[in-house]
Write a protein that holds these residues in place. Structure first.
Motif, PDB file in Angstrom:
ATOM      1  N   ILE A   1      76.675  32.816  53.492  1.00 59.14           N
ATOM      2  CA  ILE A   1      77.334  31.390  53.510  1.00 59.14           C
ATOM      3  C   ILE A   1      76.581  30.378  52.650  1.00 59.14           C
ATOM      4  CG2 ILE A   1      77.780  29.684  55.402  1.00 59.14           C
ATOM      5  CD1 ILE A   1      77.138  31.906  57.418  1.00 59.14           C
ATOM      6  N   GLU A   2      75.566  30.265  52.309  1.00 56.19           N
ATOM      7  CA  GLU A   2      74.909  29.312  51.397  1.00 56.19           C
ATOM      8  C   GLU A   2      74.113  30.270  50.235  1.00 56.19           C
ATOM      9  OE1 GLU A   2      72.714  26.535  53.991  1.00 56.19           O
ATOM     10  OE2 GLU A   2      74.535  25.818  54.770  1.00 56.19           O
ATOM     11  N   ASP A   3      73.716  29.457  49.514  1.00 58.71           N
ATOM     12  CA  ASP A   3      72.696  30.136  48.425  1.00 58.71           C
ATOM     13  C   ASP A   3      71.474  30.248  49.086  1.00 58.71           C
ATOM     14  OD1 ASP A   3      74.772  29.140  46.646  1.00 58.71           O
ATOM     15  OD2 ASP A   3      73.334  28.138  45.272  1.00 58.71           O
ATOM     16  N   ASP A   4      70.937  31.463  48.540  1.00 60.83           N
ATOM     17  CA  ASP A   4      69.751  31.921  49.184  1.00 60.83           C
ATOM     18  C   ASP A   4      68.812  32.754  47.944  1.00 60.83           C
ATOM     19  OD1 ASP A   4      67.723  32.614  51.005  1.00 60.83           O
ATOM     20  OD2 ASP A   4      68.923  34.092  51.976  1.00 60.83           O
ATOM     21  N   VAL A   5      67.724  33.081  48.470  1.00 57.56           N
ATOM     22  CA  VAL A   5      66.549  33.815  47.526  1.00 57.56           C
ATOM     23  C   VAL A   5      66.188  34.773  48.475  1.00 57.56           C
ATOM     24  CG1 VAL A   5      64.549  33.603  45.833  1.00 57.56           C
ATOM     25  CG2 VAL A   5      66.316  31.726  46.083  1.00 57.56           C
ATOM     26  N   ILE A   6      66.173  36.039  48.046  1.00 59.70           N
ATOM     27  CA  ILE A   6      65.413  37.185  48.575  1.00 59.70           C
ATOM     28  C   ILE A   6      64.676  38.062  47.580  1.00 59.70           C
ATOM     29  CG2 ILE A   6      65.710  39.241  50.011  1.00 59.70           C
ATOM     30  CD1 ILE A   6      68.225  38.107  51.087  1.00 59.70           C
ATOM     31  N   GLY A   7      63.422  38.127  47.813  1.00 56.40           N
ATOM     32  CA  GLY A   7      62.480  38.742  46.880  1.00 56.40           C
ATOM     33  C   GLY A   7      62.607  38.383  45.376  1.00 56.40           C
ATOM     34  N   GLY A   8      62.867  37.225  45.127  1.00 59.25           N
ATOM     35  CA  GLY A   8      62.920  36.572  43.862  1.00 59.25           C
ATOM     36  C   GLY A   8      64.282  36.637  43.215  1.00 59.25           C
ATOM     37  N   TYR A   9      65.237  37.189  44.045  1.00 59.98           N
ATOM     38  CA  TYR A   9      66.604  37.329  43.378  1.00 59.98           C
ATOM     39  C   TYR A   9      67.655  36.170  44.228  1.00 59.98           C
ATOM     40  CZ  TYR A   9      65.541  42.097  41.675  1.00 59.98           C
ATOM     41  OH  TYR A   9      64.982  43.230  40.916  1.00 59.98           O
ATOM     42  N   HIS A  10      68.256  35.447  43.190  1.00 61.97           N
ATOM     43  CA  HIS A  10      69.182  34.541  43.724  1.00 61.97           C
ATOM     44  C   HIS A  10      70.425  34.908  44.062  1.00 61.97           C
ATOM     45  CE1 HIS A  10      70.673  30.340  44.053  1.00 61.97           C
ATOM     46  NE2 HIS A  10      71.819  30.673  43.293  1.00 61.97           N
ATOM     47  N   ILE A  11      70.889  34.444  45.269  1.00 60.48           N
ATOM     48  CA  ILE A  11      72.201  34.914  45.785  1.00 60.48           C
ATOM     49  C   ILE A  11      72.982  33.726  46.126  1.00 60.48           C
ATOM     50  CG2 ILE A  11      73.302  35.929  48.032  1.00 60.48           C
ATOM     51  CD1 ILE A  11      70.368  37.710  48.301  1.00 60.48           C
ATOM     52  N   LYS A  12      74.024  33.678  45.434  1.00 62.78           N
ATOM     53  CA  LYS A  12      75.087  32.473  45.286  1.00 62.78           C
ATOM     54  C   LYS A  12      75.821  32.588  46.716  1.00 62.78           C
ATOM     55  CE  LYS A  12      75.515  32.107  40.391  1.00 62.78           C
ATOM     56  NZ  LYS A  12      76.403  32.115  39.436  1.00 62.78           N
ATOM     57  N   ALA A  13      76.387  31.469  47.439  1.00 61.68           N
ATOM     58  CA  ALA A  13      77.149  31.186  48.464  1.00 61.68           C
ATOM     59  C   ALA A  13      78.514  32.051  48.112  1.00 61.68           C
ATOM     60  CB  ALA A  13      77.506  29.851  48.697  1.00 61.68           C
ATOM     61  N   GLY A  14      78.879  33.030  49.252  1.00 60.52           N
ATOM     62  CA  GLY A  14      80.062  33.808  49.124  1.00 60.52           C
ATOM     63  C   GLY A  14      80.189  35.273  48.207  1.00 60.52           C
ATOM     64  N   GLN A  15      78.697  35.504  47.930  1.00 66.59           N
ATOM     65  CA  GLN A  15      78.405  36.594  47.389  1.00 66.59           C
ATOM     66  C   GLN A  15      78.050  37.794  48.341  1.00 66.59           C
ATOM     67  OE1 GLN A  15      75.087  36.333  44.450  1.00 66.59           O
ATOM     68  NE2 GLN A  15      76.636  36.765  42.751  1.00 66.59           N
ATOM     69  N   MET A  16      78.575  38.880  48.282  1.00 70.50           N
ATOM     70  CA  MET A  16      78.219  40.128  49.274  1.00 70.50           C
ATOM     71  C   MET A  16      76.986  40.695  48.971  1.00 70.50           C
ATOM     72  SD  MET A  16      80.623  43.240  50.401  1.00 70.50           S
ATOM     73  CE  MET A  16      81.766  42.152  51.368  1.00 70.50           C
ATOM     74  N   VAL A  17      75.983  40.611  49.959  1.00 70.07           N
ATOM     75  CA  VAL A  17      74.974  41.869  49.812  1.00 70.07           C
ATOM     76  C   VAL A  17      74.866  42.703  50.814  1.00 70.07           C
ATOM     77  CG1 VAL A  17      73.663  39.570  48.976  1.00 70.07           C
ATOM     78  CG2 VAL A  17      73.573  40.234  51.395  1.00 70.07           C
ATOM     79  N   ALA A  18      74.016  43.856  50.585  1.00 67.69           N
ATOM     80  CA  ALA A  18      74.017  44.998  51.465  1.00 67.69           C
ATOM     81  C   ALA A  18      72.422  45.594  51.668  1.00 67.69           C
ATOM     82  CB  ALA A  18      75.014  45.981  50.937  1.00 67.69           C
ATOM     83  N   SER A  19      72.362  45.997  52.688  1.00 67.47           N
ATOM     84  CA  SER A  19      71.298  46.602  52.814  1.00 67.47           C
ATOM     85  C   SER A  19      71.644  48.111  52.989  1.00 67.47           C
ATOM     86  CB  SER A  19      70.357  46.497  54.166  1.00 67.47           C
ATOM     87  OG  SER A  19      71.290  46.568  55.271  1.00 67.47           O
ATOM     88  N   VAL A  20      70.806  49.255  52.398  1.00 67.39           N
ATOM     89  CA  VAL A  20      71.176  50.464  52.189  1.00 67.39           C
ATOM     90  C   VAL A  20      70.435  51.400  52.879  1.00 67.39           C
ATOM     91  CG1 VAL A  20      71.996  52.250  50.364  1.00 67.39           C
ATOM     92  CG2 VAL A  20      72.033  49.734  50.094  1.00 67.39           C
ATOM     93  N   PRO A  21      70.747  51.874  54.204  1.00 67.66           N
ATOM     94  CA  PRO A  21      69.889  52.906  54.776  1.00 67.66           C
ATOM     95  C   PRO A  21      69.770  54.062  54.271  1.00 67.66           C
ATOM     96  CG  PRO A  21      71.493  51.735  56.349  1.00 67.66           C
ATOM     97  CD  PRO A  21      71.758  51.365  55.028  1.00 67.66           C
ATOM     98  N   LEU A  22      70.639  54.707  53.282  1.00 68.10           N
ATOM     99  CA  LEU A  22      70.658  55.934  52.671  1.00 68.10           C
ATOM    100  C   LEU A  22      69.391  55.733  51.740  1.00 68.10           C
ATOM    101  CD1 LEU A  22      71.981  58.543  51.795  1.00 68.10           C
ATOM    102  CD2 LEU A  22      73.114  57.325  50.022  1.00 68.10           C
ATOM    103  N   ILE A  23      68.928  54.704  51.227  1.00 65.00           N
ATOM    104  CA  ILE A  23      67.614  54.429  50.392  1.00 65.00           C
ATOM    105  C   ILE A  23      66.396  54.093  51.334  1.00 65.00           C
ATOM    106  CG2 ILE A  23      66.537  53.131  48.557  1.00 65.00           C
ATOM    107  CD1 ILE A  23      69.252  52.589  47.273  1.00 65.00           C
ATOM    108  N   ILE A  24      66.661  53.446  52.114  1.00 67.60           N
ATOM    109  CA  ILE A  24      65.649  52.800  53.138  1.00 67.60           C
ATOM    110  C   ILE A  24      65.080  54.159  53.850  1.00 67.60           C
ATOM    111  CG2 ILE A  24      65.101  51.467  55.214  1.00 67.60           C
ATOM    112  CD1 ILE A  24      67.215  49.470  54.071  1.00 67.60           C
ATOM    113  N   HIS A  25      65.943  55.120  54.329  1.00 69.23           N
ATOM    114  CA  HIS A  25      65.577  56.175  55.117  1.00 69.23           C
ATOM    115  C   HIS A  25      64.618  57.072  54.250  1.00 69.23           C
ATOM    116  CE1 HIS A  25      68.683  55.592  58.184  1.00 69.23           C
ATOM    117  NE2 HIS A  25      68.034  54.523  58.251  1.00 69.23           N
ATOM    118  N   ARG A  26      64.650  57.224  52.931  1.00 69.96           N
ATOM    119  CA  ARG A  26      63.815  58.040  52.162  1.00 69.96           C
ATOM    120  C   ARG A  26      62.662  57.484  51.237  1.00 69.96           C
ATOM    121  NH1 ARG A  26      67.257  63.176  50.524  1.00 69.96           N
ATOM    122  NH2 ARG A  26      68.966  63.059  51.868  1.00 69.96           N
TER     123      ARG A  26
END
Length: 385
Positions: A268-293
């Motif tokens: 919804i708004e700009d954000d920073v996760i783990g040093g990566y800048h995320i702009k408002a309106g951008q799609m992000v995803a967590s990936v269980p396929l990677i997390i699970h391994r």
């Protein structure tokens, strides 16, 4: 978490299929729906559905004897699709659904789910653009709507006490206002259950079968427990407390092969996760396929080991190391339903059959609506003595 929502064209495409069901709903509306529906999907509340599930599985396995007798190889993915569709329809509508209607609804829902990703990507293109399959997609949506609204109307007239999910939805009411769900709200929740529970469980069962063909020790332990608990009789809800290993096999399978392999949100708004800048309106995803391994969370991340899900095995594990059903407040309410269904299917199959993978065949993963296979899972059946 509040900065990330199910917005954007991807989720808008999904809403054109399932409306504002629990998977796509947002805000106060979602909280109201979740508050009403969630208690009825806890494991103990699903006890009444067990007999319906077991019946549907048993009926679906009728044709497997002929496959075992012939010894011919077949793609078990298609067979599991049939089983899981039948289980959902029986759980949703009880025994009132005749075979012709079940086949018609199954065909329509199957096409919609298969076409869903394409629709989510192309749904906003002008209608004059000849997108392949779009006309049939809308025709199948109309078939589903006509059927679901017809079933809702019929059940309201009957005012019966059937022990199925449709009756449960009809009996729900808002705690504060006393208002029941509207026909549209019930339609959306039914469509959501089909969307969330059909291909996901089918995919999980296909991968579980493949894993069993590769791990004789796991298969032996599974059969030993099923034989000790059930013998030759059909399972009941009370048996699930003792049938711990089938559930462990399913949980480990969807660790390695999570049907929902990514979970998308829009900022919804700009954000920073783990040093990566995320702009408002951008799609992000967590990936269980990677997390699970991930080796930080699992001692042998690429090894199939159902003991990862033995009682208390998760006490020292990060709470988000295993998230095939999502996590947090949006955790899928169908988790217990899906794991119960998977354990019952597995138990009823190993009671009867040995499954062998065709020589020189290795399933290859395909990232589609779910984590499916490019080339199927080709097996042979042998009837157990």
């Amino acid at each position: 978490v509040r900065n990330y929502t199910k917005g954007g064209e991807l989720w808008e495409g999904a809403r054109q299929i399932v409306g504002n069901g629990l998977v796509t709903g947002e805000g106060d509306y979602w909280r109201r729906q979740r508050h009403m529906i969630q208690p009825h999907f806890h494991r103990q509340h699903l006890a009444g559905l067990t007999s319906l599930m077991v019946e549907a599985i048993e009926e679906s396995l009728v044709d497997w004897d002929a496959l075992a007798q012939s010894g011919k190889p077949f793609n078990i993915v298609k067979n599991f699709s049939y089983i899981t569709m039948r289980v959902i329809m029986r759980s949703m509508f009880g025994r009132s659904l005749n075979d012709a209607d079940a086949d018609r609804l199954g065909e329509a829902m199957g096409y919609i789910i298969a076409y869903m990703i394409k629709h989510m990507v192309t749904g906003k293109l002008p209608q004059w653009i000849p997108v392949p399959g779009r006309k049939r997609f809308h025709e199948m949506l109309a078939v589903v709507d006509e059927f679901l609204y017809g079933m809702i109307e019929q059940r309201r007239r009957e005012d019966g006490a059937a022990d199925d999910l449709l009756t449960m939805f009809l009996n729900l009411a808002d705690d504060e206002t006393g208002e029941p769900l509207t026909d549209k709200e019930i339609r959306d929740e039914i469509a959501t259950i089909f969307l969330a529970g059909y291909e996901t469980t089918s995919s999980a069962m296909a991968w579980a079968s493949y894993m069993l063909t590769q791990h004789a020790d796991v298969t032996t332990k599974l059969k030993t427990q099923v034989d000790a608990v059930l013998g030759k009789r059909l399972p009941q809800f009370e048996d699930l407390m003792q049938l711990t290993y089938p559930r462990m096999v399913i949980e480990e399978t969807i660790r390695l092969y999570p049907p929902v392999f990514w979970l998308a949100r829009t900022a919804i708004e700009d954000d920073v996760i783990g040093g990566y800048h995320i702009k408002a309106g951008q799609m992000v995803a967590s990936v269980p396929l990677i997390i699970h391994r991930h080796p930080d969370f699992w001692l042998t991340p690429d090894t199939f080991n159902p003991e990862n899900f033995a009682p208390d095995a998760d006490k020292s594990r990060h709470p988000f190391a295993w998230m095939p059903f999502g996590a947090g407040q949006r955790l899928c309410i169908g988790k217990d339903f899906a794991l119960m269904e998977g354990a019952l299917i597995l138990a009823q199959i190993v009671q009867r059959y040995d499954i062998k993978l065709m020589p020189n065949h290795q399933p290859k993963t395909a990232l589609s609506t779910t984590l499916s296979t490019k080339n199927g899972v080709w097996v042979q059946l042998e009837k157990r003595a």
